[in-house]
Design an enzyme around this catalytic site. Structure first.
Site, PDB file in Angstrom:
ATOM      1  N   SER A 129       0.856  -1.196   0.000  1.00 27.54           N
ATOM      2  CA  SER A 129       0.000   0.000   0.000  1.00 27.54           C
ATOM      3  C   SER A 129       0.886   1.237   0.000  1.00 27.54           C
ATOM      4  O   SER A 129       1.952   1.245   0.631  1.00 27.54           O
ATOM      5  CB  SER A 129      -0.895   0.024   1.245  1.00 27.54           C
ATOM      6  OG  SER A 129      -1.458   1.323   1.424  1.00 27.54           O
ATOM      7  N   TYR A 136      -1.476  -1.191  10.281  1.00 29.05           N
ATOM      8  CA  TYR A 136      -1.572  -1.543   8.861  1.00 29.05           C
ATOM      9  C   TYR A 136      -0.364  -1.006   8.088  1.00 29.05           C
ATOM     10  O   TYR A 136       0.252  -1.724   7.291  1.00 29.05           O
ATOM     11  CB  TYR A 136      -2.873  -0.965   8.313  1.00 29.05           C
ATOM     12  CG  TYR A 136      -3.107  -1.079   6.819  1.00 29.05           C
ATOM     13  CD1 TYR A 136      -3.746  -2.183   6.288  1.00 29.05           C
ATOM     14  CD2 TYR A 136      -2.727  -0.056   5.943  1.00 29.05           C
ATOM     15  CE1 TYR A 136      -3.999  -2.274   4.920  1.00 29.05           C
ATOM     16  CE2 TYR A 136      -2.972  -0.132   4.583  1.00 29.05           C
ATOM     17  CZ  TYR A 136      -3.604  -1.244   4.076  1.00 29.05           C
ATOM     18  OH  TYR A 136      -3.850  -1.328   2.723  1.00 29.05           O
TER      19      TYR A 136
HETATM   20  P1  NAD Z   1     -11.473  -5.670   0.880  1.00 27.80           P
HETATM   21  O1  NAD Z   1     -11.668  -5.522   2.355  1.00 27.80           O
HETATM   22  O2  NAD Z   1     -12.534  -5.169  -0.039  1.00 27.80           O
HETATM   23  O3  NAD Z   1     -11.195  -7.209   0.546  1.00 27.80           O
HETATM   24  C1  NAD Z   1     -10.258  -7.938   1.273  1.00 27.80           C
HETATM   25  C2  NAD Z   1     -10.556  -9.422   1.152  1.00 27.80           C
HETATM   26  O4  NAD Z   1      -9.568 -10.105   1.926  1.00 27.80           O
HETATM   27  C3  NAD Z   1     -11.935  -9.812   1.718  1.00 27.80           C
HETATM   28  O5  NAD Z   1     -12.618 -10.633   0.807  1.00 27.80           O
HETATM   29  C4  NAD Z   1     -11.584 -10.539   3.008  1.00 27.80           C
HETATM   30  O6  NAD Z   1     -12.518 -11.571   3.345  1.00 27.80           O
HETATM   31  C5  NAD Z   1     -10.219 -11.116   2.677  1.00 27.80           C
HETATM   32  N1  NAD Z   1      -9.450 -11.440   3.881  1.00 27.80           N
HETATM   33  C6  NAD Z   1      -9.311 -10.717   5.023  1.00 27.80           C
HETATM   34  N2  NAD Z   1      -8.605 -11.388   5.920  1.00 27.80           N
HETATM   35  C7  NAD Z   1      -8.263 -12.576   5.360  1.00 27.80           C
HETATM   36  C8  NAD Z   1      -7.530 -13.709   5.806  1.00 27.80           C
HETATM   37  N3  NAD Z   1      -7.028 -13.782   7.055  1.00 27.80           N
HETATM   38  N4  NAD Z   1      -7.360 -14.741   4.948  1.00 27.80           N
HETATM   39  C9  NAD Z   1      -7.892 -14.687   3.697  1.00 27.80           C
HETATM   40  N5  NAD Z   1      -8.618 -13.666   3.231  1.00 27.80           N
HETATM   41  C10 NAD Z   1      -8.791 -12.611   4.059  1.00 27.80           C
HETATM   42  O7  NAD Z   1     -10.044  -5.007   0.587  1.00 27.80           O
HETATM   43  P2  NAD Z   1      -9.456  -4.280  -0.713  1.00 27.80           P
HETATM   44  O8  NAD Z   1      -9.653  -2.819  -0.545  1.00 27.80           O
HETATM   45  O9  NAD Z   1      -9.917  -4.955  -1.946  1.00 27.80           O
HETATM   46  O10 NAD Z   1      -7.888  -4.544  -0.480  1.00 27.80           O
HETATM   47  C11 NAD Z   1      -7.197  -5.609  -1.116  1.00 27.80           C
HETATM   48  C12 NAD Z   1      -5.710  -5.412  -0.944  1.00 27.80           C
HETATM   49  O11 NAD Z   1      -5.318  -4.141  -1.439  1.00 27.80           O
HETATM   50  C13 NAD Z   1      -5.239  -5.439   0.518  1.00 27.80           C
HETATM   51  O12 NAD Z   1      -3.950  -6.017   0.592  1.00 27.80           O
HETATM   52  C14 NAD Z   1      -5.151  -3.977   0.860  1.00 27.80           C
HETATM   53  O13 NAD Z   1      -4.255  -3.734   1.934  1.00 27.80           O
HETATM   54  C15 NAD Z   1      -4.638  -3.422  -0.436  1.00 27.80           C
HETATM   55  N6  NAD Z   1      -4.852  -1.989  -0.616  1.00 27.80           N
HETATM   56  C16 NAD Z   1      -6.112  -1.485  -0.665  1.00 27.80           C
HETATM   57  C17 NAD Z   1      -6.278  -0.128  -0.865  1.00 27.80           C
HETATM   58  C18 NAD Z   1      -7.639   0.508  -0.954  1.00 27.80           C
HETATM   59  O14 NAD Z   1      -7.724   1.737  -0.891  1.00 27.80           O
HETATM   60  N7  NAD Z   1      -8.722  -0.264  -1.133  1.00 27.80           N
HETATM   61  C19 NAD Z   1      -5.163   0.697  -0.996  1.00 27.80           C
HETATM   62  C20 NAD Z   1      -3.896   0.141  -0.929  1.00 27.80           C
HETATM   63  C21 NAD Z   1      -3.747  -1.211  -0.743  1.00 27.80           C
HETATM   64  C1  4PL Z   2      -4.074   6.543   0.395  1.00 23.28           C
HETATM   65  O1  4PL Z   2      -4.185   1.136   1.681  1.00 23.28           O
HETATM   66  O2  4PL Z   2      -3.450   3.748   0.306  1.00 23.28           O
HETATM   67  C2  4PL Z   2      -6.683   4.988   2.480  1.00 23.28           C
HETATM   68  C3  4PL Z   2      -6.987   2.502   3.069  1.00 23.28           C
HETATM   69  N1  4PL Z   2      -5.927   5.890   1.804  1.00 23.28           N
HETATM   70  O3  4PL Z   2      -6.119   1.397   2.747  1.00 23.28           O
HETATM   71  C4  4PL Z   2      -5.097   1.861   2.000  1.00 23.28           C
HETATM   72  C5  4PL Z   2      -4.855   5.496   1.110  1.00 23.28           C
HETATM   73  C6  4PL Z   2      -6.337   3.650   2.450  1.00 23.28           C
HETATM   74  C7  4PL Z   2      -4.488   4.172   1.037  1.00 23.28           C
HETATM   75  C8  4PL Z   2      -5.257   3.258   1.771  1.00 23.28           C
END
Ligand code: NAD
Ligand code: 4PL
Length: 244
Positions: free
Chosen positions: A137, A150
């Protein structure tokens, strides 16, 4: 659509929804047989059915070694692992306690280690020149508020990416990380992070709200032969919010 992943198998963790589901959808469109894995079993089943192209669902909590061993045993030969599953919290600094800290490190960092070790051991045994792609992230660069554990877990993922690339390069396995900025995923839409788009948009060079597909397309590059000369790297995909 290109078919760059014909004949390959890819595991995507956390693929029941959000960014993981978009990654699984894109890799399947590129020809991969996709294993849709999630701690949410019914969600994984529904996502695999929606994706089609022979995608199958396997329930797995990435923080549980027995779950990880079961997933890898059932997966057959694996060419690509996308470590996407994570807990994405919104928690004030004053509310962070040791239980929260341990849970975040356990899932986001230890889960990434467990999956990487199990899958790459299997790749090595079968002489598969595999790909590992870790979803970190851009909060690691920005030190974003309300998610200190996180942010630390994602810094750990980037450090682990660099170390694992060193250990596994001699076996023909590449390990890269990708750092999304704020993305309008299912999880974000149903959390207080949904209120951050205006502020984050002011920091981005490109206007607009990041979508799961914006990340999935960059993952498809890292999974493809086009990324063959990259390992240990961190690809930032955030509309230019942070620049380093
Ligand atoms: P989300 O919450 O929509 O989906 C996450 C999924 O992971 C869910 O289906 C959940 O059930 C599953 N999960 C959680 N814990 C788990 C475990 N112990 N074992 C297996 N599955 C598990 O999240 P998202 O926003 O789609 O994020 C996906 C990835 O992208 C993550 O690594 C998150 O840190 C990263 N990310 C997201 C953002 C954002 O803004 N959405 C930004 C940067 C990075
Ligand atoms: C810029 O990884 O990258 C909120 C929530 N804002 O999870 C993230 C920023 C979120 C991010 C993320």
């Amino acid at each position: 659509m290109s078919r760059k992943l014909d004949g390959r198998t890819a595991i995507v963790t956390g693929a029941a929804q959000g960014i993981g589901k978009a990654i699984a959808t894109r890799l399947a469109a590129d020809g991969a047989k996709v294993i849709v894995s999630d701690v949410n079993g019914p969600g994984a089943d529904a996502a695999a059915a929606a994706i089609g192209h022979g995608a199958i669902a396997i329930t797995c909590d990435i923080s549980k070694p027995d779950d990880v061993a079961n997933l890898v045993a059932r997966a057959g030969a694996v060419n690509v692992l996308v470590n996407n599953a994570a807990i994405v919290p919104f928690i004030a600094w004053d509310d962070i306690d040791l239980d929260h800290w341990r849970k975040l490190i356990d899932v986001n960092l230890t889960g990434t280690f467990l999956m990487t070790k199990a899958v790459t051991d299997k790749m090595r045994a079968a002489a598969v020149k595999g790909r590992v792609i870790n979803i970190a992230s851009n909060t690691f660069f920005a030190g974003t508020p309300n998610m200190a554990a996180y942010v630390a877990s994602k810094g750990g993922v980037i450090g682990f990416t660099r170390a694992a690339a060193t250990e596994l390069g001699k076996h023909g396995i590449t390990v890269n990380a990708l750092t999304p900025g704020l993305i309008e995923s299912d999880g974000v839409k149903s959390s207080p992070h949904a209120n951050a788009f205006e502020f984050v948009g002011m920091l981005q060079a490109l206007p607009g709200r990041g979508q799961p597909e914006d990340i999935a397309d960059a993952v498809a590059f890292l999974a493809s032969d086009d990324a063959r000369w990259m390992t240990g790297q961190t690809l930032n995909v955030d509309a230019g919010m942070v620049r380093y």
